[in-house]
Design a protein around this motif. Structure first.
Motif, PDB file in Angstrom:
ATOM      1  N   ALA A  80       0.833  -1.204   0.000  1.00  0.00           N
ATOM      2  CA  ALA A  80       0.000   0.000   0.000  1.00  0.00           C
ATOM      3  C   ALA A  80       0.867   1.251   0.000  1.00  0.00           C
ATOM      4  CB  ALA A  80      -0.935  -0.014   1.204  1.00  0.00           C
ATOM      5  N   GLY A  81       1.912   1.272   0.812  1.00  0.00           N
ATOM      6  CA  GLY A  81       2.814   2.414   0.843  1.00  0.00           C
ATOM      7  C   GLY A  81       3.533   2.608  -0.474  1.00  0.00           C
ATOM      8  N   GLN A 100      -4.152  -5.037  16.182  1.00  0.00           N
ATOM      9  CA  GLN A 100      -2.739  -5.123  15.836  1.00  0.00           C
ATOM     10  C   GLN A 100      -2.506  -4.758  14.371  1.00  0.00           C
ATOM     11  OE1 GLN A 100      -1.980  -9.223  17.178  1.00  0.00           O
ATOM     12  NE2 GLN A 100      -0.329  -8.377  18.386  1.00  0.00           N
ATOM     13  N   GLY A 101      -3.399  -5.270  13.504  1.00  0.00           N
ATOM     14  CA  GLY A 101      -3.236  -4.987  12.082  1.00  0.00           C
ATOM     15  C   GLY A 101      -3.305  -3.509  11.784  1.00  0.00           C
ATOM     16  N   GLY A 102      -4.245  -2.824  12.410  1.00  0.00           N
ATOM     17  CA  GLY A 102      -4.333  -1.380  12.215  1.00  0.00           C
ATOM     18  C   GLY A 102      -3.078  -0.662  12.683  1.00  0.00           C
ATOM     19  N   ALA A 103      -2.547  -1.102  13.820  1.00  0.00           N
ATOM     20  CA  ALA A 103      -1.321  -0.491  14.333  1.00  0.00           C
ATOM     21  C   ALA A 103      -0.147  -0.759  13.397  1.00  0.00           C
ATOM     22  CB  ALA A 103      -1.022  -1.040  15.730  1.00  0.00           C
ATOM     23  N   VAL A 104      -0.072  -1.975  12.863  1.00  0.00           N
ATOM     24  CA  VAL A 104       1.018  -2.326  11.952  1.00  0.00           C
ATOM     25  C   VAL A 104       0.959  -1.473  10.687  1.00  0.00           C
ATOM     26  CG1 VAL A 104       1.846  -4.149  10.413  1.00  0.00           C
ATOM     27  CG2 VAL A 104       1.325  -4.656  12.796  1.00  0.00           C
ATOM     28  N   LEU A 105      -0.248  -1.332  10.140  1.00  0.00           N
ATOM     29  CA  LEU A 105      -0.391  -0.529   8.931  1.00  0.00           C
ATOM     30  C   LEU A 105       0.065   0.905   9.164  1.00  0.00           C
ATOM     31  CD1 LEU A 105      -3.833  -1.854   7.626  1.00  0.00           C
ATOM     32  CD2 LEU A 105      -1.571  -2.350   6.692  1.00  0.00           C
ATOM     33  N   LEU A 106      -0.321   1.470  10.303  1.00  0.00           N
ATOM     34  CA  LEU A 106       0.078   2.844  10.613  1.00  0.00           C
ATOM     35  C   LEU A 106       1.586   2.935  10.847  1.00  0.00           C
ATOM     36  CD1 LEU A 106      -2.820   3.908  13.014  1.00  0.00           C
ATOM     37  CD2 LEU A 106      -2.435   4.694  10.672  1.00  0.00           C
ATOM     38  N   ALA A 158       7.134   2.544   3.906  1.00  0.00           N
ATOM     39  CA  ALA A 158       6.776   2.020   2.590  1.00  0.00           C
ATOM     40  C   ALA A 158       6.387   3.144   1.640  1.00  0.00           C
ATOM     41  CB  ALA A 158       5.614   1.026   2.733  1.00  0.00           C
ATOM     42  N   LEU A 159       5.729   4.171   2.155  1.00  0.00           N
ATOM     43  CA  LEU A 159       5.386   5.339   1.336  1.00  0.00           C
ATOM     44  C   LEU A 159       6.650   5.972   0.769  1.00  0.00           C
ATOM     45  CD1 LEU A 159       2.983   7.282   0.518  1.00  0.00           C
ATOM     46  CD2 LEU A 159       3.654   8.658   2.502  1.00  0.00           C
ATOM     47  N   ALA A 160       7.664   6.101   1.606  1.00  0.00           N
ATOM     48  CA  ALA A 160       8.944   6.662   1.153  1.00  0.00           C
ATOM     49  C   ALA A 160       9.574   5.778   0.082  1.00  0.00           C
ATOM     50  CB  ALA A 160       9.876   6.835   2.336  1.00  0.00           C
TER      51      ALA A 160
END
Length: 869
Positions: free
Chosen positions: A52-53, A118-124, A130-132
């Motif tokens: 996603a990033g 946990q998944g939400g925290a990992v994504l954040l 990953a965006l970078a």
């Protein structure tokens, strides 16, 4: 610096960024596996955050990046790479705070709610890095345009660098640990950032395309981007399913999972490089059908691969990994080569300057991949199963790829693909995958993101009707046959016998539920069992209920990861039992870590007992020393008991074993419960299996952040280190003598004789097994007779003698005895000998003694409820 040198420098540096990116991903996945437990969730959330990033970063920056100068693009690229490295360095500081916060917030949530939190925290947490990385792709492409490097070359070398980064942690983790490995990769990232900045200095400000080459590059139509996003989704669905399938039929270790990722990325990289020599229109017509068909074709050889892997005898881990890597490559490389070629072909088809428009395609593909990972991990595996999920991914490849097909005849491949899918839409029977279970049929299958759970029924011989529970085709020790049932129940019997007054027990692992049923002799006992596999919970409640005493009605079953449960649960227990598992499978060795043993210690009541069971044939001496030294670090006076090929590490909180207390409690039990409590072997037999306190060992500690076992065990298996004979010799070398054992267990003087005889028998048992391994039948019988004389209640020598007496009936006439008399003599040794009971039933039926035969059948059903005539 001339353009050619600039081009080579850019390719090398961007390939190196692939190394760091994938190394970060693997190391962060390892970190998250400690949060999520033994499941695919950590992998899926990490991949989703990364893709996603990458997608958002590449997609958002492409338009602006095209308007930058090459020098400025490289300066920003250097800043991003340096920022990613600094972020990686800071992550170990953030993790403890985040982990503690999540435990506090999610302690009362269900397992699914906990995983979502946990998944939400990992994504954040991972999305910024990953965006970078996604932005870095666009900036690198802008510099590539300036030095006339193709998109195919840039994408290809980055993927090949990623393949190297995927396996690099395998060499760093066992020797340096997680934190130091991450620091080394981050240091490499900082070095790369500096190198990119130096490259920008060499890039002339005038070194840019003439005229409007880049300004003429336009975003592709949304429908085309959506189609390529679908291809990205299908690609990640394939990767997730391949991880399940090949990890299931090959060796599911840290090594084989790295090999899967390595082969996948090598295919993508080589496919991209080959695209430079492909005719665009021709291959855009061929790619959908070829990719879909080759993806499905792998399912046709799955059974052959499984049987080959089971029967193969590799001389070293290196040979095993090369061989299995070659098999994985044969099945997956044709697909990944085609997937790698798609991006540069599309960019060439739509744009005059392929590198300039590559960012949009890369972004769309990555966003689709993030969605595909989530769909495969959380929806398709549970709803459709592995095989059909792979078929759905192949169909998606075909349908989305048809967007750029100009030859209508290609649509004929759709019905052909559907016909190809029909025979392999479900996995083969276990009998076709595992030669050892060729006589079995599938009774039930449950698949989810955690595991694929089979219950199979044996169809031939004495095992006819018996059930075996398989987790990902890798665990064959959970069976319903009488011997296996006794051994599994013994895992609960021993610690409950050693505790003077148990009121509560926690089982870390449910499996078939048979181990938990070994606690049913204790009245008013609160039983709790934690099990991550929903398939195992269902099997215990349904298939194995006749042999586990319908344990689901007598225990509180928690669907949870053992580590999360121990950290969030506030209850304390008198007894905690750690079940058996394969320690070299991915994530399992974390259950034998220093941190896990500390969590158990905190959940014990004063005087509480923890029993961690280990299968001796699953370890080498070096690895079991690591586990024992780690256990002793938490339980300083820990002791060892040996029951067959299983070792129990016994740790006590604030107390020690006292035989007088145990005898008082045991003698107060009515006779039937005494037999149930010890499996008919008597208390002295169990106390005689005391080996001694764990001695100080010169071994490393198994730390969650500095793993040892999961990397050393696979090597030991192929180098001859996993040698049970060597294990027995090592165990005998430090077994304490009777005087020390009497002192350790506080055996009173009047009880020394029965205790000593039981210890003599248990020592002879080991020599009996060593003789079996060496093929010395004369010594086997000699040791069995001596051990049986010392302690007739010990089941191991009695069964060794009974088995040999029974086997001899098929070859020679009994010495002075009728066949019936010989069978009765065998049953005198072991009343629960199933083979002798079946043979005696047959004799009584032939003689017309129907009532006697019926009584014997009832006795057989008590011993083996699932036995079939």
């Amino acid at each position: 610096m001339n353009r050619r040198r600039l081009a080579w420098a850019l390719l090398c540096l961007y390939g190196a960024t692939g190394v760091t990116a994938l190394a970060y991903e693997v190391l962060w996945t390892r970190m998250l596996s400690l949060m999520f437990g033994i499941s695919i969730f950590g992998v899926v959330f990490t991949v989703t955050a990364f893709m996603a990033g990458l997608g958002v970063g590449s997609f958002v920056l492409t338009g602006r990046g095209l308007r930058m100068s090459a020098r400025r693009a490289l300066i920003f690229l250097a800043m991003l790479e340096g920022g990613i490295a600094l972020y990686a360095l800071g992550l170990p500081l953030i993790m403890p705070w985040l982990d503690a916060g999540l435990i506090s917030l999610g302690s009362q949530l269900s397992l699914s709610g906990w995983q979502s939190l946990q998944g939400g925290a990992v994504l954040l947490m991972l999305f910024p890095a990953a965006l970078a990385m996604g932005m870095a792709f666009t900036l690198a492409l802008r510099a590539a345009v300036a030095v006339q490097v193709s998109l195919a070359s840039m994408y290809g070398v980055n993927a090949l660098g990623g393949a190297l980064g995927a396996v690099l942690p395998l060499f760093l983790l066992p020797t340096l640990g997680w934190r130091l490995s991450l620091w080394i990769i981050a240091a490499l990232g900082l070095l790369l950032a500096g190198s990119v900045w130096l490259l920008s200095r060499a890039m002339s400000a005038e070194n840019k395309p003439v005229g409007d080459v880049l300004t003429s590059v336009r975003r592709p139509p949304w429908l085309d981007l959506l189609a390529y996003a679908g291809i990205g989704a299908a690609a990640l669905m394939l990767e997730v399913v391949w991880t399940r399938l090949f990890g299931m039929v090959l060796l599911r270790t840290e090594y084989i999972l790295a090999i899967l990722l390595l082969v996948y990325l090598v295919g993508i990289g080589l496919g991209s490089l080959l695209a430079r020599h492909m005719r665009t229109n021709l291959w855009l017509n061929l790619l959908p059908g070829l990719a879909a068909i080759t993806a499905v074709a792998g399912l046709y050889v799955l059974g052959h691969i499984s049987r080959w892997a089971t029967n193969a005898d590799f001389s070293s881990l290196t040979i095993a990994m090369l061989s299995e890597g070659a098999v994985v490559a044969l099945c997956t490389l044709p697909v990944t080569l085609l997937l790698g070629a798609w991006l540069p072909l599309l960019a060439r088809h739509f744009h005059r300057e392929e590198a300039g428009g590559g960012g949009w395609w890369y972004g769309a593909n990555s966003l689709g991949a993030a969605l595909g990972a989530m769909l495969a991990g959380f929806v398709l595996l549970s709803w459709l199963g592995s095989a059909l999920s792979l078929c759905v991914a192949a169909l998606l490849l075909l349908i989305c790829g048809m967007r750029w097909v100009t030859d209508r005849r290609v649509w004929l491949l759709l019905p052909m693909l559907l016909l190809l899918i029909l025979p392999v839409r479900t996995l083969p029977q276990v009998s076709a995958l595992l030669p050892a279970l060729a006589d079995s049929v599938n009774q039930s299958i449950h698949e989810d993101a955690v595991s694929l759970t089979h219950v199979v029924e044996r169809q031939q011989g004495l095992m006819r009707g018996q059930l075996i529970l398989l987790s990902d085709l890798q665990r064959m020790d959970a069976s319903s046959d009488p011997t296996a049932v006794t051994v599994q129940r013994n895992q609960a019997r021993l610690p409950l016998l050693l505790h003077p007054e148990p009121h509560s027990v926690l089982f870390l692992g449910l499996g078939t539920g048979i181990t938990v049923s070994g606690s049913l002799w204790v009245s008013d006992l609160q039983r709790t069992a934690v099990e991550l596999s929903a398939g195992a919970i269902i099997a215990a409640a349904d298939s194995f209920a006749p042999v586990n005493g319908d344990i689901s009605r007598h225990a509180s079953i928690k669907h949870d990861d053992a580590r999360r449960f121990l950290r969030s649960d506030t209850n304390r227990y008198d007894v905690i039992v750690g079940d058996l598992f394969h320690p070299d499978m991915v994530g399992r060795a974390n259950l034998l870590s220093l941190q896990q043993f500390q969590r158990v210690h905190e959940r014990l009541n004063t005087g509480g007992i923890y029993a961690q069971w280990l299968a001796l044939n699953q370890f080498d001496v070096g690895s079991i020393e690591v586990v024992m030294e780690t256990f002793r670090h938490v339980f300083p006076h820990a002791s060892v008991f040996i029951d067959g090929y299983r070792m129990a590490l016994i740790g006590m909180r604030d107390s020690s074993i006292s035989v007088p207390k145990l005898l008082n409690r045991f003698n107060a039990l009515p006779e039937p419960r005494r037999s149930d409590a010890t499996g008919g072997e008597g208390l002295w037999t169990w106390l005689g299996r005391y080996w001694g306190q764990i001695p100080p060992l010169d071994a490393a500690l198994q730390d969650e952040w500095l793993p040892v076992i999961e990397f050393s065990l696979p090597r030991a298996r192929y180098s001859g280190g996993s040698d049970v004979m060597a294990m027995w010799r090592w165990l005998l070398s430090w077994r304490v003598d009777d005087a020390v054992a009497v002192h350790d267990l506080k055996v009173s003087e009047q009880n020394i004789e029965p205790f000593r005889r039981a210890r003599v028998a248990s020592g002879l048992d080991v020599r009996l097994w060593m003789a079996e391994l060496s093929g010395d039948e004369r010594r086997v019988i000699q040791m069995a007779k001596l051990a049986n004389h010392a302690n007739p209640k010990d089941r191991w020598p009695a069964f060794a003698l009974a088995d040999r007496m029974f086997d001899s009936l098929a070859h020679t006439a009994p010495n002075g005895l009728s066949r019936k008399q010989a069978l009765h003599r065998i049953l005198g040794l072991r009343p629960d000998h199933e083979g002798a009971l079946r043979a005696l039933i047959e004799l009584e039926l032939q003689a017309g003694n129907i009532q006697v035969a019926h009584a014997l059948k009832q006795r057989l059903q008590t011993i083996s409820p699932l036995a079939k005539d």
